[in-house]
Enzyme design. Structure first.
Site, PDB file in Angstrom:
ATOM      1  N   ASP A   1     -11.044-151.068  67.530  1.00  8.26           N
ATOM      2  CA  ASP A   1     -11.916-150.844  66.373  1.00  8.26           C
ATOM      3  C   ASP A   1     -13.184-150.127  66.827  1.00  8.26           C
ATOM      4  O   ASP A   1     -13.256-149.638  67.948  1.00  8.26           O
ATOM      5  CB  ASP A   1     -12.231-152.172  65.685  1.00  8.26           C
ATOM      6  CG  ASP A   1     -12.721-153.235  66.664  1.00  8.26           C
ATOM      7  OD1 ASP A   1     -13.184-152.855  67.765  1.00  8.26           O
ATOM      8  OD2 ASP A   1     -12.647-154.434  66.341  1.00  8.26           O
TER       9      ASP A   1
ATOM     10  N   ASP B   1     -15.561-151.881  71.414  1.00  9.69           N
ATOM     11  CA  ASP B   1     -14.988-153.062  72.043  1.00  9.69           C
ATOM     12  C   ASP B   1     -13.501-152.933  72.365  1.00  9.69           C
ATOM     13  O   ASP B   1     -13.051-153.240  73.461  1.00  9.69           O
ATOM     14  CB  ASP B   1     -15.211-154.257  71.115  1.00  9.69           C
ATOM     15  CG  ASP B   1     -14.462-155.494  71.546  1.00  9.69           C
ATOM     16  OD1 ASP B   1     -14.782-156.006  72.632  1.00  9.69           O
ATOM     17  OD2 ASP B   1     -13.566-155.926  70.819  1.00  9.69           O
TER      18      ASP B   1
ATOM     19  N   GLU C   1      -3.382-154.195  71.236  1.00 10.87           N
ATOM     20  CA  GLU C   1      -4.784-153.756  71.233  1.00 10.87           C
ATOM     21  C   GLU C   1      -5.412-153.931  72.612  1.00 10.87           C
ATOM     22  O   GLU C   1      -5.407-155.026  73.175  1.00 10.87           O
ATOM     23  CB  GLU C   1      -5.596-154.529  70.199  1.00 10.87           C
ATOM     24  CG  GLU C   1      -7.015-154.011  70.045  1.00 10.87           C
ATOM     25  CD  GLU C   1      -7.740-154.600  68.845  1.00 10.87           C
ATOM     26  OE1 GLU C   1      -8.742-154.006  68.414  1.00 10.87           O
ATOM     27  OE2 GLU C   1      -7.311-155.664  68.339  1.00 10.87           O
TER      28      GLU C   1
ATOM     29  N   TYR D   1     -14.236-163.343  65.517  1.00 13.19           N
ATOM     30  CA  TYR D   1     -13.774-162.413  66.550  1.00 13.19           C
ATOM     31  C   TYR D   1     -14.146-162.858  67.962  1.00 13.19           C
ATOM     32  O   TYR D   1     -13.295-162.900  68.838  1.00 13.19           O
ATOM     33  CB  TYR D   1     -14.322-161.004  66.252  1.00 13.19           C
ATOM     34  CG  TYR D   1     -13.782-160.472  64.951  1.00 13.19           C
ATOM     35  CD1 TYR D   1     -12.502-159.960  64.874  1.00 13.19           C
ATOM     36  CD2 TYR D   1     -14.545-160.548  63.773  1.00 13.19           C
ATOM     37  CE1 TYR D   1     -11.983-159.509  63.675  1.00 13.19           C
ATOM     38  CE2 TYR D   1     -14.031-160.092  62.567  1.00 13.19           C
ATOM     39  CZ  TYR D   1     -12.755-159.571  62.520  1.00 13.19           C
ATOM     40  OH  TYR D   1     -12.238-159.140  61.332  1.00 13.19           O
TER      41      TYR D   1
END
Length: 538
Positions: free
Chosen positions: A119, A116, A512, A267
């Site tokens: 991670d 994704d 990220e 999330y």
């Protein structure tokens, strides 16, 4: 020539004599008429020249804008960075095979797909949205990708995701929506090639429904079926069967996956499923031509789910702005006869789409105030660029819809705008992301000389030769050295509202990258590489 006067024919010479007898007064009406014609002609020419200056037009040469073409080639590579499975023609030197046993506990092959973000989880909801957006970009701007030799890359990346989605749907009312446990994954810092933690599977089914994730997956497969329709008809048909089954499952067993699977709330929490049902039905309408899907988004469910007249922000969670733009195609291009009720509802979709566009234009009477001082759309601090890139993609798309349909103006509370105004807004957003900002930093890794070096990304931060294990890997997270591997094409989270950026590997809020941001960016850049119309039908 002969004329008739008092019932008698007279010659042209006699008529000339009559004119002369009236002297100069005969010419007065002629002179006035000529003056009016000349004045109107001059005004028309001036108006045309002004429009030519302001709007993209087929009269202009369509040259490629190199900086966007280069950025597109770079952005496309992030999908390769994120791949799981047995890699084929791997172009990322520090990546290798990974996740080969994913799905094996249920005798499924879930090895493909994309990780994704930074991670190593495969989250089905945003992954499916990534696929849908990649398909949309290809469908609208595939000809431009092809001219830049990027179409094949985009199609290969799309197929890699959909191969996973097909295997994640082993029966009509079962969909596996996640590989890996978020808590276990975040307790480790490892390369995907050497990860050691357990990779449990999560599913939705008739007892524990997930309308939102199932409908988004249906949208992904329906849109992809259009992409592959002419180049791999067998695969296209397979995708369409899955899409229709998933839509039926999503609509029959209604319920949010965030309620059925509470652990996803931390999330990718879904705030509702009505938007995904409309989104999936819209793509199925385009993929099948079946009028029942059009009826679904208009007469049957438009009033309940469409939120007409209230603009929202396009994202992995809220598909309504995408629905408004996508269904505006039908009205703008007039490609199909629709009923009176369907037409009225489609007009509501278009009006809402235009309200969204008006909100994006910075000098519109209804312009949103949700921007940085330099003009970047900014809604929230975590992954702030997602709304900017999503809004810009919709803007360039609607601009090209207007151009293709010869729609000259967009009306915003008494003020009119041209397609070029929407395009300029989109350009302002992408230029900001590529370095025209107070930090003089490109938020797209690999573009320019100044881009983030400490991207929050496991594989990028750990040397390719290392096998540190679950806990030992954190020394690479906390290292003061730049990432040893460049996550080429990663679009990081972006600036704070004050337009600052902290390049720190622990700063996941800003540093990220995500696959869905990349899919949106690919579509946006493909639309901006040159001035062009879009196809009238998929």
């Amino acid at each position: 020539m002969e004329y008739i006067e008092n019932g008698k024919k007279i010659g042209a010479g006699c008529t000339e004599d009559k004119r002369k007898s009236k002297g100069w007064l005969w010419w007065l009406p002629v002179l006035v008429f000529a003056a009016v014609v000349i004045t109107m002609s001059v005004l028309t020419i001036l108006k045309f020249v002004d429009q030519l200056k302001r709007s993209p037009s087929t009269h202009r040469p369509q040259k490629v804008i190199k900086k966007y073409a280069d950025a597109l080639e770079i952005a496309m590579q992030f999908f390769d960075v994120q791949k799981s499975g047995k890699l084929v023609n791997n172009k990322i030197a520090w990546r290798g095979d990974s996740g080969l046993q994913d799905g094996s506990e249920e005798n499924l092959d879930l090895s493909k797909g994309l990780y994704d973000a930074g991670d190593l989880i495969k989250f089905g909801f945003p992954m499916a949205f990534t696929a849908t957006m990649l398909s949309w970009g290809i469908l609208e701007y595939g000809h431009q990708m092809d001219a830049l030799k990027q179409l094949g890359h985009a199609q290969d990346s799309l197929k890699w995701i959909n191969d996973y989605l097909i295997n994640a749907h082993p029966s009509p009312n079962v969909l596996y929506i996640q590989v890996g446990d978020a808590k276990s994954d975040h307790d480790c810092w490892e390369r995907p090639e050497t990860m050691s933690e357990m990779r449990p599977l999560t599913q939705v089914n008739a007892s524990f429904p997930g309308t939102d994730v199932a409908a988004e997956t249906a949208a992904a497969m329906a849109s992809a079926s259009l992409v592959f329709k002419k180049i791999n008809s067998t695969y296209s048909n397979q995708l369409l069967v899955h899409a229709q089954q998933l839509f039926m499952f999503a609509d029959t067993y209604r319920g949010s996956y965030s309620i059925s699977v509470p652990q996803v709330q931390e999330y990718y929490n879904s705030t509702g499923y009505g938007d995904e049902l409309l989104w999936a039905a819209s793509w199925l309408y385009y993929a099948t031509g079946d009028n029942s899907y059009l009826n679904y988004v208009t007469e049957l469910n438009g009033q309940e789910f469409a939120n007409w007249g209230t603009p929202t922000w396009f994202s992995w969670d809220d598909k309504l702005p995408g629905v408004q733009i996508l269904l505006s195609r039908i009205i703008l291009f007039g490609v199909k006869e629709v009923s009176e009720t369907e037409n009225l509802d489609l007009q509501m979709y278009r009006e809402t789409a235009e309200a969204i566009m008006c909100g994006l234009l910075p000098d519109s009477p209804t312009a949103t105030s949700s921007r940085t001082d330099s003009g970047l759309i900014w809604i929230e601090q975590y992954n702030s660029v997602q709304h900017a890139v999503a809004s810009a993609f919709l803007a360039v798309l609607y601009s090209d819809y207007m151009l293709t349909s010869s729609t000259e103006t967009l009306h915003c509370s008494g003020k009119s705008y041209l397609p070029d105004d929407l395009r300029n807004f989109a350009i302002s957003q992408v230029d900001y992301l590529l370095g025209k900002n107070p930090m003089n930093m490109s938020y797209l890794v690999g573009v320019g000389r100044n881009y983030p070096l400490y991207v929050h990304h496991r594989g990028s931060s750990i040397p390719a030769y290392a096998d540190p294990g679950c806990k030992d890997g954190f020394r690479w997270l906390n290292s003061k050295n730049p990432n040893p591997n460049v996550a080429i094409g990663a679009l990081v989270g972006g600036p704070f509202l004050n337009e600052s950026y902290i390049d720190d590997r622990n700063n996941s809020m800003q540093g990220e990258p995500t696959t869905y941001n990349s899919a949106l960016l690919v579509g946006l850049l493909s639309g901006l590489v040159t001035t062009s119309s879009v196809v009238k039908s998929f």
